[in-house]
Scaffold this active site. Structure first.
Site, PDB file in Angstrom:
ATOM      1  N   ARG A   1       0.817  -1.219   0.000  1.00  0.00           N
ATOM      2  CA  ARG A   1       0.000   0.000   0.000  1.00  0.00           C
ATOM      3  C   ARG A   1       0.847   1.264   0.000  1.00  0.00           C
ATOM      4  NH1 ARG A   1      -4.389  -1.126   4.480  1.00  0.00           N
ATOM      5  NH2 ARG A   1      -2.651  -2.341   5.275  1.00  0.00           N
TER       6      ARG A   1
ATOM      7  N   GLY B   1       8.660   0.579   4.767  1.00  0.00           N
ATOM      8  CA  GLY B   1       9.827  -0.277   4.553  1.00  0.00           C
ATOM      9  C   GLY B   1      11.060   0.237   5.293  1.00  0.00           C
TER      10      GLY B   1
ATOM     11  N   ASP C   1      10.016  -3.694  -8.815  1.00  0.00           N
ATOM     12  CA  ASP C   1      10.757  -4.449  -7.815  1.00  0.00           C
ATOM     13  C   ASP C   1      11.867  -3.531  -7.329  1.00  0.00           C
ATOM     14  OD1 ASP C   1      10.765  -6.924  -6.368  1.00  0.00           O
ATOM     15  OD2 ASP C   1      12.733  -7.294  -7.206  1.00  0.00           O
TER      16      ASP C   1
HETATM   17  P1  ITT Z   1       5.163  -5.948  -4.092  1.00  0.00           P
HETATM   18  O1  ITT Z   1       6.143  -7.021  -4.507  1.00  0.00           O
HETATM   19  O2  ITT Z   1       3.783  -6.460  -3.884  1.00  0.00           O
HETATM   20  O3  ITT Z   1       5.198  -4.736  -4.993  1.00  0.00           O
HETATM   21  P2  ITT Z   1       6.971  -5.690  -1.825  1.00  0.00           P
HETATM   22  O4  ITT Z   1       6.917  -4.863  -0.571  1.00  0.00           O
HETATM   23  O5  ITT Z   1       7.237  -7.160  -1.695  1.00  0.00           O
HETATM   24  O6  ITT Z   1       5.622  -5.396  -2.626  1.00  0.00           O
HETATM   25  P3  ITT Z   1       9.526  -5.264  -3.159  1.00  0.00           P
HETATM   26  O7  ITT Z   1       9.841  -6.717  -3.276  1.00  0.00           O
HETATM   27  O8  ITT Z   1       9.824  -4.409  -4.336  1.00  0.00           O
HETATM   28  O9  ITT Z   1       7.999  -5.033  -2.815  1.00  0.00           O
HETATM   29  O10 ITT Z   1      10.210  -4.574  -1.898  1.00  0.00           O
HETATM   30  C1  ITT Z   1      11.406  -5.019  -1.349  1.00  0.00           C
HETATM   31  C2  ITT Z   1      11.540  -4.492   0.046  1.00  0.00           C
HETATM   32  O11 ITT Z   1      12.012  -3.146  -0.006  1.00  0.00           O
HETATM   33  C3  ITT Z   1      10.285  -4.481   0.917  1.00  0.00           C
HETATM   34  O12 ITT Z   1      10.675  -4.834   2.237  1.00  0.00           O
HETATM   35  C4  ITT Z   1       9.823  -3.045   0.875  1.00  0.00           C
HETATM   36  O13 ITT Z   1       9.151  -2.663   2.076  1.00  0.00           O
HETATM   37  C5  ITT Z   1      11.138  -2.303   0.724  1.00  0.00           C
HETATM   38  N1  ITT Z   1      10.948  -1.096  -0.068  1.00  0.00           N
HETATM   39  C6  ITT Z   1      10.485  -1.002  -1.325  1.00  0.00           C
HETATM   40  N2  ITT Z   1      10.413   0.284  -1.708  1.00  0.00           N
HETATM   41  C7  ITT Z   1      10.834   1.016  -0.655  1.00  0.00           C
HETATM   42  C8  ITT Z   1      10.969   2.390  -0.410  1.00  0.00           C
HETATM   43  O14 ITT Z   1      10.633   3.294  -1.319  1.00  0.00           O
HETATM   44  N3  ITT Z   1      11.423   2.787   0.786  1.00  0.00           N
HETATM   45  C9  ITT Z   1      11.764   1.886   1.733  1.00  0.00           C
HETATM   46  N4  ITT Z   1      11.651   0.569   1.602  1.00  0.00           N
HETATM   47  C10 ITT Z   1      11.185   0.133   0.413  1.00  0.00           C
END
Ligand code: ITT
EC number: 3.6.1.66
Length: 208
Positions: A10, A152, A68
């Site tokens: 989200r 994140g 990703d």
């Molecule tokens: P979707 O695959 O459903 O898009 P996800 O959270 O699993 O969601 P990713 O695999 O791309 O997405 O994310 C990898 C990790 O990096 C995950 O723990 C995210 O919370 C974190 N992350 C992604 N974008 C971020 C951001 O802009 N700032 C901080 N953490 C981020």
């Protein structure tokens, strides 16, 4: 233009809606009643974003994109990288992921350096064709968490002053704010996702 963002995150959805603005009707798999979760079996960010975009595109007739994202920390040889979501184990637990990251860097000692970057690869599927866009944000890992915004790893990532200055953000506290200290518009102005999603939007507007 209607476009599906193939994500279950989200925080990403909120950011993409703000980055894309009112010219796009952004839909999520959840809103379409689709299960957005798919196993990320790729060896690279590009492969994983392609897997996510293809999964959702196969279930809709709409233009669709996925991202990703990985956090690469130099002192950890680029880890957690593509394993960023499951760094502390399955379960997408950001608190546990940050705790592990701070503890790994703490074990290496104060001289190890904390240089890091976020890297995002977006896959767009439109008119049956696949297109890729990427974005990077340079910075370093903080010693402790700060801020309540974002999601994140944002509370432990301090973007470089040059990244902030390039977006006209100069009035920042000494030591630098983390991404979670910044207002959402400021994060989006400099972020890996902001760069990749704006490049995608420019491409789509050119197509139209
Ligand atoms: P979707 O695959 O459903 O898009 P996800 O959270 O699993 O969601 P990713 O695999 O791309 O997405 O994310 C990898 C990790 O990096 C995950 O723990 C995210 O919370 C974190 N992350 C992604 N974008 C971020 C951001 O802009 N700032 C901080 N953490 C981020």
């Amino acid at each position: 233009m209607k476009i599906v963002f193939a994500t279950a995150n989200r925080g990403k959805l909120r950011e993409a809606a703000e980055i894309l603005g009112p010219g796009f009707e952004l839909l999520s798999p959840a809103e379409l009643g689709i299960d957005g979760e798919v196993e990320e079996t790729g060896a690279t960010l590009k492969e994983n974003s392609l897997i996510k975009a293809r999964h959702i595109h196969a279930l809709t007739d709409l233009a669709c994109f996925a991202d990703d994202t990985g956090l690469e920390v130099d002192a950890l040889g680029g880890a957690p990288g593509i394993y960023s979501a499951r760094y502390a184990g399955e379960g997408h637990d950001s608190e546990a992921n940050m705790a592990k990251l701070l503890s790994e860097l703490g074990r290496l000692g104060p001289d190890s350096g904390r240089r890091a970057r976020f890297r995002t690869v977006v896959t767009l599927i439109v008119d049956g064709k696949e297109h890729f866009f990427d974005g990077t944000l340079e910075g370093r890992i903080a010693v402790e968490r700060s801020g309540r915004g974002g999601f994140g790893y944002d509370p432990v990532f301090i973007p470089d002053a040059a990244e902030l200055a390039a977006a006209g953000i100069c009035d920042v506290p000494a030591g630098g704010p983390t991404l979670a200290d910044l207002p959402e518009e400021a994060k989006n102005a400099i972020s890996h996702r902001g760069k990749a999603v704006r490049a995608m939007a420019a491409f789509l507007l050119h197509l139209a």
